[in-house]
Design a protein around this motif. Structure first.
Motif, mmCIF file in Angstrom:
data_model
loop_
_atom_site.group_PDB
_atom_site.id
_atom_site.type_symbol
_atom_site.label_atom_id
_atom_site.label_comp_id
_atom_site.label_asym_id
_atom_site.label_seq_id
_atom_site.Cartn_x
_atom_site.Cartn_y
_atom_site.Cartn_z
ATOM 1 N N ILE A 28 0.639 -1.093 0.062
ATOM 2 C CA ILE A 28 0.061 -0.014 -0.029
ATOM 3 C C ILE A 28 1.042 1.209 -0.012
ATOM 4 O O ILE A 28 1.765 1.314 0.863
ATOM 5 N N GLY A 29 0.688 2.194 -0.869
ATOM 6 C CA GLY A 29 1.400 3.433 -0.930
ATOM 7 C C GLY A 29 0.756 4.391 -2.056
ATOM 8 O O GLY A 29 -0.118 4.029 -2.944
ATOM 9 N N GLN A 30 1.251 5.539 -1.970
ATOM 10 C CA GLN A 30 0.703 6.502 -2.954
ATOM 11 C C GLN A 30 1.370 6.093 -4.531
ATOM 12 O O GLN A 30 2.320 5.528 -4.507
ATOM 13 N N ILE A 31 0.429 6.521 -5.340
ATOM 14 C CA ILE A 31 0.742 6.348 -6.644
ATOM 15 C C ILE A 31 1.953 6.996 -6.908
ATOM 16 O O ILE A 31 2.488 7.922 -6.244
ATOM 17 N N LYS A 32 2.869 6.480 -8.150
ATOM 18 C CA LYS A 32 4.227 7.088 -8.038
ATOM 19 C C LYS A 32 4.314 8.524 -8.394
ATOM 20 O O LYS A 32 5.332 9.067 -8.286
ATOM 21 N N SER A 33 3.395 8.907 -9.066
ATOM 22 C CA SER A 33 3.316 10.562 -9.344
ATOM 23 C C SER A 33 3.226 11.321 -8.253
ATOM 24 O O SER A 33 3.546 12.539 -8.422
ATOM 25 N N ILE A 34 2.942 11.134 -7.013
ATOM 26 C CA ILE A 34 2.912 11.869 -5.880
ATOM 27 C C ILE A 34 4.309 12.039 -5.572
ATOM 28 O O ILE A 34 4.951 10.846 -5.130
ATOM 29 N N ASN A 35 4.796 13.351 -5.313
ATOM 30 C CA ASN A 35 5.939 13.722 -4.719
ATOM 31 C C ASN A 35 5.746 15.126 -4.057
ATOM 32 O O ASN A 35 4.855 15.493 -3.960
ATOM 33 N N GLU A 37 6.556 18.092 -5.123
ATOM 34 C CA GLU A 37 6.148 18.859 -6.001
ATOM 35 C C GLU A 37 4.703 18.720 -6.276
ATOM 36 O O GLU A 37 3.912 20.085 -6.673
ATOM 37 N N SER A 38 4.232 17.629 -6.308
ATOM 38 C CA SER A 38 2.724 17.329 -6.818
ATOM 39 C C SER A 38 1.802 17.219 -5.732
ATOM 40 O O SER A 38 0.524 16.913 -5.912
ATOM 41 N N PHE A 39 2.426 16.966 -4.494
ATOM 42 C CA PHE A 39 1.367 16.661 -3.289
ATOM 43 C C PHE A 39 0.394 17.902 -3.294
ATOM 44 O O PHE A 39 0.779 19.000 -2.638
ATOM 45 N N LEU A 40 -0.975 17.402 -2.995
ATOM 46 C CA LEU A 40 -1.981 18.351 -2.769
ATOM 47 C C LEU A 40 -3.014 17.620 -1.750
ATOM 48 O O LEU A 40 -4.262 17.107 -2.445
ATOM 49 N N PRO A 41 -2.609 17.626 -0.612
ATOM 50 C CA PRO A 41 -3.851 17.024 0.322
ATOM 51 C C PRO A 41 -4.937 17.544 0.410
ATOM 52 O O PRO A 41 -5.170 18.694 0.207
ATOM 53 N N ASP A 42 -6.124 16.787 0.885
ATOM 54 C CA ASP A 42 -7.239 17.197 1.048
ATOM 55 C C ASP A 42 -7.950 16.431 1.936
ATOM 56 O O ASP A 42 -8.357 15.173 1.797
ATOM 57 N N LEU A 164 6.818 16.076 2.533
ATOM 58 C CA LEU A 164 5.615 16.759 2.886
ATOM 59 C C LEU A 164 4.456 15.779 3.122
ATOM 60 O O LEU A 164 3.770 16.208 3.853
ATOM 61 N N VAL A 165 4.568 14.869 2.509
ATOM 62 C CA VAL A 165 3.480 13.660 3.066
ATOM 63 C C VAL A 165 3.912 13.437 4.524
ATOM 64 O O VAL A 165 2.671 13.248 5.110
ATOM 65 N N LYS A 166 4.865 13.060 4.667
ATOM 66 C CA LYS A 166 5.323 12.522 6.068
ATOM 67 C C LYS A 166 4.909 13.830 7.305
ATOM 68 O O LYS A 166 4.408 13.601 8.082
ATOM 69 N N LEU A 167 5.261 15.110 6.672
ATOM 70 C CA LEU A 167 4.838 16.127 7.673
ATOM 71 C C LEU A 167 3.353 16.411 7.805
ATOM 72 O O LEU A 167 2.965 16.567 8.752
ATOM 73 N N TRP A 168 2.582 16.129 6.556
ATOM 74 C CA TRP A 168 1.123 15.945 6.833
ATOM 75 C C TRP A 168 0.487 14.980 7.634
ATOM 76 O O TRP A 168 -0.243 15.175 8.423
ATOM 77 N N LEU A 169 1.136 13.616 7.495
ATOM 78 C CA LEU A 169 0.545 12.673 8.280
ATOM 79 C C LEU A 169 1.035 12.736 9.785
ATOM 80 O O LEU A 169 0.281 12.421 10.702
ATOM 81 N N LEU A 170 2.342 13.382 10.074
ATOM 82 C CA LEU A 170 2.667 13.536 11.421
ATOM 83 C C LEU A 170 1.830 14.705 11.982
ATOM 84 O O LEU A 170 1.230 14.575 13.166
#
Length: 175
Positions: A28-35, A37-42, A164-170
């Motif tokens: 389980i993980g985010q699709i490859k295109s999310i990084n 630069e493209s991370f847009l959490p909602d 940025l994903v890690k920061l969002w999750l924390l």
């Protein structure tokens, strides 16, 4: 040998890719295109299956766990099943690290790489614990985002491409 099925589902951190068999999750993980630069959490995005391939649909326990994690985390219950063919390399340090993290570092907590290495049985193996985190196929469920450096820095999530994903999750877990 496992017969693999796969799904893509929506989530507050973007599309998630999942592979699984009748014994449990393989990945389980985010699709490859999310990084970064493209991370847009909602945070209001629901968790829903967008597509699936194979004989099995996504395990309901996993779908429910993800919904709970993102939207009602205080109600989190048992972790979805992880396929033992992926999660278990009997006696390996990597398996010990994943198991120690899953069993001991709970929602909203963090641990250093060194502390995790010690929990896994080798207090001198902080770098090996970091390697185990890099190889973790179970993003969020085996919560590698909760592992930080001893100086308080977040480290390099997904090899540094998704900090940025890690920061969002924390942040999500601290609310």
């Amino acid at each position: 040998m496992c017969e693999i099925s796969s799904s893509i589902c929506t989530s507050p951190i973007g599309l998630l890719s999942l592979t699984y068999c009748s014994k449990g999750l393989h990945f389980i993980g985010q699709i490859k295109s999310i990084n970064d630069e493209s991370f847009l959490p909602d945070e209001n995005q629901t968790v829903e299956i967008q597509s699936w391939h194979g004989k099995l649909t996504m395990p309901e326990s996993c779908l429910n766990w993800l919904r709970t994690y993102f939207h009602t985390p205080k109600k989190l219950t048992k972790t979805p099943e992880l396929c033992p063919n992926v999660a278990s390399e009997k006696g390996s340090f990597q398996e010990s690290v994943w198991r120690a993290l899953l069993d001991n570092v709970h929602f909203g907590q963090t641990i250093t790489y060194g502390q995790l290495a010690e929990l896994a049985g080798n207090k001198k193996a902080a770098r090996a614990a970091g390697t185990a985190m890099l190889r973790n196929p179970f993003q969020i469920i085996v919560p590698c985002h909760r592992v930080i450096r001893s100086n308080g820095d977040i480290g390099n999530y997904s090899g540094g491409t998704r900090n940025l994903v890690k920061l969002w999750l924390l942040k999500h877990e601290k609310q």
